[in-house]
Design a protein around this motif. Structure first.
Motif, PDB file in Angstrom:
ATOM      1  N   LEU A 145       0.815  -1.219   0.000  1.00 50.19           N
ATOM      2  CA  LEU A 145       0.000   0.000   0.000  1.00 50.19           C
ATOM      3  C   LEU A 145       0.852   1.274   0.000  1.00 50.19           C
ATOM      4  N   THR A 146       2.161   1.109  -0.087  1.00 50.42           N
ATOM      5  CA  THR A 146       3.024   2.279   0.115  1.00 50.42           C
ATOM      6  C   THR A 146       3.019   3.261  -1.059  1.00 50.42           C
ATOM      7  N   ARG A 147       2.468   2.849  -2.201  1.00 56.78           N
ATOM      8  CA  ARG A 147       2.437   3.790  -3.335  1.00 56.78           C
ATOM      9  C   ARG A 147       1.089   4.482  -3.471  1.00 56.78           C
ATOM     10  N   VAL A 148       0.196   4.187  -2.521  1.00 50.89           N
ATOM     11  CA  VAL A 148      -1.138   4.810  -2.580  1.00 50.89           C
ATOM     12  C   VAL A 148      -1.089   6.116  -1.783  1.00 50.89           C
ATOM     13  N   ASP A 149      -0.978   7.233  -2.506  1.00 55.31           N
ATOM     14  CA  ASP A 149      -0.770   8.527  -1.834  1.00 55.31           C
ATOM     15  C   ASP A 149      -1.905   8.873  -0.872  1.00 55.31           C
ATOM     16  N   ASP A 150      -3.148   8.534  -1.257  1.00 57.15           N
ATOM     17  CA  ASP A 150      -4.313   8.900  -0.416  1.00 57.15           C
ATOM     18  C   ASP A 150      -4.127   8.430   1.023  1.00 57.15           C
ATOM     19  N   LEU A 151      -3.482   7.279   1.198  1.00 57.10           N
ATOM     20  CA  LEU A 151      -3.353   6.702   2.541  1.00 57.10           C
ATOM     21  C   LEU A 151      -2.394   7.489   3.413  1.00 57.10           C
ATOM     22  N   ARG A 152      -1.568   8.333   2.779  1.00 59.89           N
ATOM     23  CA  ARG A 152      -0.571   9.090   3.558  1.00 59.89           C
ATOM     24  C   ARG A 152      -1.014  10.528   3.812  1.00 59.89           C
ATOM     25  N   GLU A 153      -2.288  10.810   3.520  1.00 62.44           N
ATOM     26  CA  GLU A 153      -2.763  12.184   3.716  1.00 62.44           C
ATOM     27  C   GLU A 153      -3.590  12.301   4.975  1.00 62.44           C
ATOM     28  N   TRP A 154      -3.606  13.504   5.542  1.00 69.68           N
ATOM     29  CA  TRP A 154      -4.542  13.775   6.623  1.00 69.68           C
ATOM     30  C   TRP A 154      -5.151  15.147   6.397  1.00 69.68           C
ATOM     31  N   ALA A 155      -6.331  15.368   6.956  1.00 65.62           N
ATOM     32  CA  ALA A 155      -7.006  16.657   6.788  1.00 65.62           C
ATOM     33  C   ALA A 155      -7.965  16.857   7.950  1.00 65.62           C
ATOM     34  N   GLU A 156      -8.296  18.128   8.205  1.00 65.29           N
ATOM     35  CA  GLU A 156      -9.294  18.409   9.240  1.00 65.29           C
ATOM     36  C   GLU A 156     -10.530  18.981   8.572  1.00 65.29           C
ATOM     37  N   GLU A 157     -11.679  18.380   8.875  1.00 62.51           N
ATOM     38  CA  GLU A 157     -12.920  18.871   8.295  1.00 62.51           C
ATOM     39  C   GLU A 157     -14.009  18.814   9.347  1.00 62.51           C
ATOM     40  N   ASP A 158     -14.739  19.918   9.504  1.00 65.84           N
ATOM     41  CA  ASP A 158     -15.807  20.004  10.507  1.00 65.84           C
ATOM     42  C   ASP A 158     -15.319  19.536  11.873  1.00 65.84           C
ATOM     43  N   ALA A 159     -14.144  20.014  12.266  1.00 65.56           N
ATOM     44  CA  ALA A 159     -13.557  19.729  13.589  1.00 65.56           C
ATOM     45  C   ALA A 159     -13.266  18.242  13.822  1.00 65.56           C
ATOM     46  N   ILE A 160     -13.098  17.495  12.738  1.00 69.43           N
ATOM     47  CA  ILE A 160     -12.684  16.087  12.853  1.00 69.43           C
ATOM     48  C   ILE A 160     -11.437  15.885  11.985  1.00 69.43           C
ATOM     49  N   LEU A 161     -10.444  15.260  12.585  1.00 70.49           N
ATOM     50  CA  LEU A 161      -9.243  14.920  11.821  1.00 70.49           C
ATOM     51  C   LEU A 161      -9.456  13.572  11.154  1.00 70.49           C
ATOM     52  N   ARG A 162      -9.182  13.525   9.862  1.00 74.19           N
ATOM     53  CA  ARG A 162      -9.213  12.242   9.143  1.00 74.19           C
ATOM     54  C   ARG A 162      -7.772  11.940   8.759  1.00 74.19           C
ATOM     55  N   ILE A 163      -7.236  10.899   9.396  1.00 75.71           N
ATOM     56  CA  ILE A 163      -5.812  10.592   9.229  1.00 75.71           C
ATOM     57  C   ILE A 163      -5.682   9.303   8.423  1.00 75.71           C
ATOM     58  N   GLY A 164      -5.063   9.412   7.260  1.00 74.79           N
ATOM     59  CA  GLY A 164      -4.895   8.247   6.394  1.00 74.79           C
ATOM     60  C   GLY A 164      -4.177   7.117   7.134  1.00 74.79           C
ATOM     61  N   ALA A 165      -4.580   5.889   6.854  1.00 79.39           N
ATOM     62  CA  ALA A 165      -4.022   4.729   7.562  1.00 79.39           C
ATOM     63  C   ALA A 165      -2.518   4.603   7.363  1.00 79.39           C
ATOM     64  N   GLY A 166      -1.977   5.230   6.310  1.00 82.54           N
ATOM     65  CA  GLY A 166      -0.552   5.083   6.008  1.00 82.54           C
ATOM     66  C   GLY A 166       0.314   6.232   6.527  1.00 82.54           C
ATOM     67  N   VAL A 167      -0.240   7.102   7.372  1.00 81.19           N
ATOM     68  CA  VAL A 167       0.574   8.174   7.971  1.00 81.19           C
ATOM     69  C   VAL A 167       1.483   7.535   9.029  1.00 81.19           C
ATOM     70  N   SER A 168       2.775   7.820   8.920  1.00 83.21           N
ATOM     71  CA  SER A 168       3.728   7.173   9.838  1.00 83.21           C
ATOM     72  C   SER A 168       3.644   7.807  11.233  1.00 83.21           C
ATOM     73  N   TYR A 169       4.157   7.089  12.221  1.00 80.01           N
ATOM     74  CA  TYR A 169       4.202   7.639  13.586  1.00 80.01           C
ATOM     75  C   TYR A 169       5.033   8.915  13.630  1.00 80.01           C
ATOM     76  N   THR A 170       6.147   8.932  12.892  1.00 80.66           N
ATOM     77  CA  THR A 170       7.005  10.125  12.902  1.00 80.66           C
ATOM     78  C   THR A 170       6.227  11.349  12.443  1.00 80.66           C
ATOM     79  N   ARG A 171       5.449  11.193  11.368  1.00 80.99           N
ATOM     80  CA  ARG A 171       4.662  12.323  10.872  1.00 80.99           C
ATOM     81  C   ARG A 171       3.541  12.666  11.835  1.00 80.99           C
ATOM     82  N   LEU A 172       2.935  11.651  12.403  1.00 78.76           N
ATOM     83  CA  LEU A 172       1.847  11.897  13.355  1.00 78.76           C
ATOM     84  C   LEU A 172       2.353  12.745  14.538  1.00 78.76           C
ATOM     85  N   ILE A 173       3.531  12.386  15.036  1.00 76.22           N
ATOM     86  CA  ILE A 173       4.101  13.127  16.167  1.00 76.22           C
ATOM     87  C   ILE A 173       4.412  14.571  15.733  1.00 76.22           C
TER      88      ILE A 173
END
Ligand code: FAD
Length: 289
Positions: free
Chosen positions: A52-80
């Motif tokens: 799944l590492t070439r699927v860009d959508d999984l590495r994206e996150w966004a905030e909409e209507d006060a909810i964060l949607r964090i792609g399943a492929g966001v790494s811990y380093t980026r999350l921190i």
């Protein structure tokens, strides 16, 4: 003897879902920090790996209507680094995961996929009532994380589904996490505990790790602490909770655990440690209790 493993590398989310549907026995691989260990130790011999590492959508996150949607492929380093201020509890847990190398590769989606009772992201996700977005060619569904774990290393993800994202509100109040193991780093938790106190929703959330067949929430402890904070008008103001209330909260957390004796700890130690972790995180969350 060499065994052929089909290696599928979709570059779009649609291709990934189509491949998953066509090959429900395939093993998705994100950071590979669990999957590769299983392959190397010959614990698993999948016919196909779905990278799944070439699927860009999984590495994206966004905030909409006060909810964060964090792609399943966001790494811990980026999350921190990118979300640590908005999700302090999850970031605290992420900082304890493995080493920098593991945090660069490993993902919350992979932690949910593996569904180990000892996975460190589960307690904070339970504490904040996160949701998991699952997708397949059939469509999307959102599962409250409290209904996600089905047994030891089992979850409710169907054979044709992939974990798309985690949905969670940015912290409105204190969030804490604490983990006990045999050393400070590169350690699987003997037990862990997460606490969230949300003064806006007037909700206390908890999560217990590595002390039950699945990650668990201490629901009675949550209701008890909510009652104490209501009664003392203590959601916003730093009123002292007092020893009896703190002790009762810690007892209810320990009582919610369903620990076993295993290589990492005895059941009795886990229960006692949870009592300590509950007191500790409550103290951190309230400044003084
Ligand atoms: C040295 C070392 C130290 C570690 N330390 C810790 C630690 O301290 N705390 C901790 O919690 N874990 C730890 N781990 C375990 C691991 O790093 C984590 O569980 C991590 O979150 C896995 O993420 P990943 O992206 O690497 O998952 P992967 O290995 O790629 O996948 C893990 C599982 O999830 C499935 N999966 C992955 N992505 C998806 C998806 N989008 N949809 C459906 N299924 C999916 C895979 O099929 C697999 O079953 C450690 C591992 C190692 C090797």
């Amino acid at each position: 003897m060499a065994i052929a493993v089909e290696f599928i590398q979709p570059t779009t989310w649609e291709e990934a879902l189509a491949a998953r549907s066509a090959l429900p026995g395939s093993v998705p691989i994100a950071g590979g920090t669990d999957v590769m260990v299983d392959l190397n130790f010959d614990r698993s011999r999948p016919d196909a790996l779905l990278d799944l590492t070439r699927v860009d959508d999984l590495r994206e996150w966004a905030e909409e209507d006060a909810i964060l949607r964090i792609g399943a492929g966001v790494s811990y380093t980026r999350l921190i680094g990118e979300l640590g201020e908005r999700l302090p509890g999850l970031a605290m847990a992420a900082r304890t995961i493995g080493s920098p190398q593991i945090r660069n590769r490993g993902t919350v989606g992979g932690n949910l996929g593996a569904a180990s009772p000892a996975g460190d992201s589960h307690p904070p996700l339970l504490a904040v009532h996160a949701e998991v977005e699952l997708a397949s060619v059939r469509g999307l569904r959102r599962v409250p994380v409290r209904e996600f774990y089905a047994g030891p290393k089992e979850n409710v993800v169907a054979g044709d589904e992939l974990i798309a994202a985690i949905l969670v509100a940015p912290a409105a109040g204190a969030e804490q996490f604490s983990k006990i193991g045999t050393r400070n780093a590169m350690v699987i938790a003997a037990c862990s505990f997460a606490l969230s106190i949300d003064p806006v929703a007037r909700r206390v959330g908890t999560g217990i790790g590595s002390a039950g067949p699945t990650p668990l929430a201490a629901r009675e402890a949550e209701a008890f602490l909510e009652g104490v904070l209501d009664e003392r008008d203590g959601w916003e103001a730093p009123v002292a909770l007092g020893e009896p209330a703190v002790n009762r909260f810690a007892e209810l957390v320990a009582a919610a655990a369903r620990p076993i004796d295993d290589v990492r700890s005895s059941a009795a130690y886990r229960r006692e440690a949870l009592r300590v972790l509950a007191r500790r995180t409550l103290g951190w969350a309230r400044g003084a209790v």
